[in-house]
Design a protein around this motif. Sequence first.
Motif, PDB file in Angstrom:
ATOM      1  N   VAL A 151      49.050  27.115  44.116  1.00  0.00           N
ATOM      2  CA  VAL A 151      48.553  28.497  44.126  1.00  0.00           C
ATOM      3  C   VAL A 151      47.827  28.788  45.436  1.00  0.00           C
ATOM      4  O   VAL A 151      47.237  27.904  46.053  1.00  0.00           O
ATOM      5  N   ILE A 152      47.926  30.033  45.834  1.00  0.00           N
ATOM      6  CA  ILE A 152      47.087  30.560  46.922  1.00  0.00           C
ATOM      7  C   ILE A 152      46.440  31.828  46.383  1.00  0.00           C
ATOM      8  O   ILE A 152      47.127  32.693  45.828  1.00  0.00           O
ATOM      9  N   PHE A 153      45.132  31.910  46.525  1.00  0.00           N
ATOM     10  CA  PHE A 153      44.428  33.111  46.073  1.00  0.00           C
ATOM     11  C   PHE A 153      44.226  34.077  47.235  1.00  0.00           C
ATOM     12  O   PHE A 153      43.811  33.681  48.333  1.00  0.00           O
ATOM     13  N   ILE A 154      44.527  35.341  46.944  1.00  0.00           N
ATOM     14  CA  ILE A 154      44.235  36.447  47.852  1.00  0.00           C
ATOM     15  C   ILE A 154      42.979  37.106  47.295  1.00  0.00           C
ATOM     16  O   ILE A 154      42.983  37.561  46.143  1.00  0.00           O
ATOM     17  N   GLU A 155      41.936  37.141  48.100  1.00  0.00           N
ATOM     18  CA  GLU A 155      40.668  37.719  47.618  1.00  0.00           C
ATOM     19  C   GLU A 155      40.615  39.199  47.969  1.00  0.00           C
ATOM     20  O   GLU A 155      40.569  39.558  49.150  1.00  0.00           O
ATOM     21  N   LEU A 156      40.629  40.042  46.948  1.00  0.00           N
ATOM     22  CA  LEU A 156      40.418  41.477  47.157  1.00  0.00           C
ATOM     23  C   LEU A 156      38.961  41.787  46.786  1.00  0.00           C
ATOM     24  O   LEU A 156      38.301  40.968  46.148  1.00  0.00           O
ATOM     25  N   PRO A 157      38.453  42.961  47.172  1.00  0.00           N
ATOM     26  CA  PRO A 157      37.040  43.237  46.885  1.00  0.00           C
ATOM     27  C   PRO A 157      36.718  43.219  45.388  1.00  0.00           C
ATOM     28  O   PRO A 157      35.579  42.929  45.011  1.00  0.00           O
ATOM     29  N   ASN A 158      37.685  43.550  44.528  1.00  0.00           N
ATOM     30  CA  ASN A 158      37.369  43.662  43.100  1.00  0.00           C
ATOM     31  C   ASN A 158      38.105  42.678  42.212  1.00  0.00           C
ATOM     32  O   ASN A 158      37.783  42.569  41.021  1.00  0.00           O
ATOM     33  N   THR A 159      39.095  41.963  42.720  1.00  0.00           N
ATOM     34  CA  THR A 159      39.834  41.019  41.891  1.00  0.00           C
ATOM     35  C   THR A 159      40.633  40.096  42.820  1.00  0.00           C
ATOM     36  O   THR A 159      40.382  40.075  44.035  1.00  0.00           O
ATOM     37  N   LYS A 160      41.546  39.335  42.250  1.00  0.00           N
ATOM     38  CA  LYS A 160      42.321  38.381  43.056  1.00  0.00           C
ATOM     39  C   LYS A 160      43.810  38.560  42.777  1.00  0.00           C
ATOM     40  O   LYS A 160      44.206  38.942  41.667  1.00  0.00           O
ATOM     41  N   ILE A 161      44.615  38.262  43.767  1.00  0.00           N
ATOM     42  CA  ILE A 161      46.049  38.064  43.583  1.00  0.00           C
ATOM     43  C   ILE A 161      46.283  36.557  43.670  1.00  0.00           C
ATOM     44  O   ILE A 161      45.727  35.878  44.549  1.00  0.00           O
ATOM     45  N   GLU A 162      47.077  36.035  42.749  1.00  0.00           N
ATOM     46  CA  GLU A 162      47.365  34.598  42.720  1.00  0.00           C
ATOM     47  C   GLU A 162      48.841  34.434  43.067  1.00  0.00           C
ATOM     48  O   GLU A 162      49.704  34.840  42.279  1.00  0.00           O
ATOM     49  N   LEU A 163      49.125  33.872  44.235  1.00  0.00           N
ATOM     50  CA  LEU A 163      50.519  33.567  44.589  1.00  0.00           C
ATOM     51  C   LEU A 163      50.874  32.222  43.953  1.00  0.00           C
ATOM     52  O   LEU A 163      50.130  31.244  44.107  1.00  0.00           O
ATOM     53  N   LEU A 164      51.993  32.178  43.241  1.00  0.00           N
ATOM     54  CA  LEU A 164      52.400  30.981  42.495  1.00  0.00           C
ATOM     55  C   LEU A 164      53.698  30.437  43.047  1.00  0.00           C
ATOM     56  O   LEU A 164      54.650  31.193  43.269  1.00  0.00           O
TER      57      LEU A 164
ATOM     58  N   ARG B 111      37.001  42.080  32.664  1.00  0.00           N
ATOM     59  CA  ARG B 111      37.591  42.289  33.989  1.00  0.00           C
ATOM     60  C   ARG B 111      39.031  41.796  34.051  1.00  0.00           C
ATOM     61  O   ARG B 111      39.413  40.873  33.342  1.00  0.00           O
ATOM     62  N   LEU B 112      39.799  42.408  34.941  1.00  0.00           N
ATOM     63  CA  LEU B 112      41.086  41.833  35.332  1.00  0.00           C
ATOM     64  C   LEU B 112      40.766  40.694  36.289  1.00  0.00           C
ATOM     65  O   LEU B 112      40.290  40.919  37.413  1.00  0.00           O
ATOM     66  N   ASN B 113      40.980  39.459  35.831  1.00  0.00           N
ATOM     67  CA  ASN B 113      40.638  38.310  36.674  1.00  0.00           C
ATOM     68  C   ASN B 113      41.602  38.186  37.852  1.00  0.00           C
ATOM     69  O   ASN B 113      41.185  37.946  38.981  1.00  0.00           O
ATOM     70  N   HIS B 114      42.906  38.295  37.572  1.00  0.00           N
ATOM     71  CA  HIS B 114      43.888  38.229  38.659  1.00  0.00           C
ATOM     72  C   HIS B 114      45.231  38.763  38.206  1.00  0.00           C
ATOM     73  O   HIS B 114      45.491  38.896  37.009  1.00  0.00           O
ATOM     74  N   VAL B 115      46.056  39.075  39.193  1.00  0.00           N
ATOM     75  CA  VAL B 115      47.480  39.350  38.995  1.00  0.00           C
ATOM     76  C   VAL B 115      48.217  38.206  39.666  1.00  0.00           C
ATOM     77  O   VAL B 115      47.929  37.883  40.834  1.00  0.00           O
ATOM     78  N   ALA B 116      49.150  37.570  38.948  1.00  0.00           N
ATOM     79  CA  ALA B 116      49.882  36.442  39.509  1.00  0.00           C
ATOM     80  C   ALA B 116      51.276  36.882  39.926  1.00  0.00           C
ATOM     81  O   ALA B 116      51.979  37.553  39.169  1.00  0.00           O
ATOM     82  N   ILE B 117      51.658  36.502  41.141  1.00  0.00           N
ATOM     83  CA  ILE B 117      52.970  36.836  41.694  1.00  0.00           C
ATOM     84  C   ILE B 117      53.675  35.527  42.041  1.00  0.00           C
ATOM     85  O   ILE B 117      53.138  34.721  42.823  1.00  0.00           O
ATOM     86  N   ALA B 118      54.830  35.304  41.419  1.00  0.00           N
ATOM     87  CA  ALA B 118      55.638  34.126  41.751  1.00  0.00           C
ATOM     88  C   ALA B 118      56.402  34.417  43.026  1.00  0.00           C
ATOM     89  O   ALA B 118      56.997  35.501  43.166  1.00  0.00           O
ATOM     90  N   VAL B 119      56.389  33.470  43.960  1.00  0.00           N
ATOM     91  CA  VAL B 119      56.999  33.709  45.273  1.00  0.00           C
ATOM     92  C   VAL B 119      57.953  32.567  45.618  1.00  0.00           C
ATOM     93  O   VAL B 119      57.698  31.407  45.296  1.00  0.00           O
ATOM     94  N   PRO B 120      59.057  32.896  46.314  1.00  0.00           N
ATOM     95  CA  PRO B 120      60.031  31.853  46.656  1.00  0.00           C
ATOM     96  C   PRO B 120      59.636  31.035  47.888  1.00  0.00           C
ATOM     97  O   PRO B 120      60.204  29.983  48.127  1.00  0.00           O
ATOM     98  N   ASP B 121      58.695  31.536  48.683  1.00  0.00           N
ATOM     99  CA  ASP B 121      58.261  30.844  49.906  1.00  0.00           C
ATOM    100  C   ASP B 121      56.767  31.120  50.038  1.00  0.00           C
ATOM    101  O   ASP B 121      56.356  32.208  50.434  1.00  0.00           O
ATOM    102  N   LEU B 122      55.976  30.083  49.706  1.00  0.00           N
ATOM    103  CA  LEU B 122      54.524  30.294  49.625  1.00  0.00           C
ATOM    104  C   LEU B 122      53.921  30.564  51.004  1.00  0.00           C
ATOM    105  O   LEU B 122      53.051  31.445  51.147  1.00  0.00           O
TER     106      LEU B 122
END
Lengths: 134, 134
Positions: free
Chosen positions: A43-56, A4-15
């Motif tokens: 980190v903040i996790f965004i829960e999608l129905p099939n995977t997660k987005i990880e804000l870094l 599975r794709l566990n997550h996609v991580a996105i680096a953000v300037p303002d969490l």
Amino acid sequence: MIGRLNHVAIAVPDLTAAADQYRTALGATVGEPQDEPDHGVTVIFIELPNTKIELLYPLGEGSPIQGFLDKNPAGGIHHVCYEVDDIIAARDHLKSTGARVLGDGEPKIGAHGKPVLFLHPKDFNGCLVELEQV
Amino acid sequence: MIGRLNHVAIAVPDLTAAADQYRTALGATVGEPQDEPDHGVTVIFIELPNTKIELLYPLGEGSPIQGFLDKNPAGGIHHVCYEVDDIIAARDHLKSTGARVLGDGEPKIGAHGKPVLFLHPKDFNGCLVELEQV
């Protein structure tokens, strides 16, 4: 090998702003900030129905995310994480194909408490790949 | 509002090499190349158990991927695609929050034959976001 794709991580300037945007503009399910001092990130996790987005977001001195944000001040997609059953077998197979493992080549315990490795982005089309044993 | 992560798109400088690498080094299920002349890309889908990776390579003159590869010669993660139930409602809600829709703001028929829109990466932490109505 990869699962599975566990997550996609996105680096953000303002969490806080990024979390608010995923919650209100995109209508997603957004978790609480978690400090991961061993990894130099909050980190903040965004829960999608099939995977997660990880804000870094960088935490502390020498965060691995700070250099990325210095180069990409607006933020950007930082890495993708694929699940594997056996991280040592996966590593050894990848090394046999010429792929480079970052750091000392030994798995570390990642932000989810599971063994992880990172593969050199130059070996994967400019894409930083994390492998996580699940 | 957003549902599943439909795919992560990775722009690659050598489609055959990238497909071979996903097949042999990462052990993934790799599809056949598909030319999408209306979108100026040739795509190969990597099927993961929970989502897809879309390898993108320029096709023809003025491909939207060529500029990205000029800036990122090794390739890189190009966009993420989230599924929505109603793309017009999603667009109108996003516009009400200040997010900018690329192009003329009207959905186009995307590579999967479904209506899609792209959101300005500057409004989403440097991350190009595609919305696909499913």
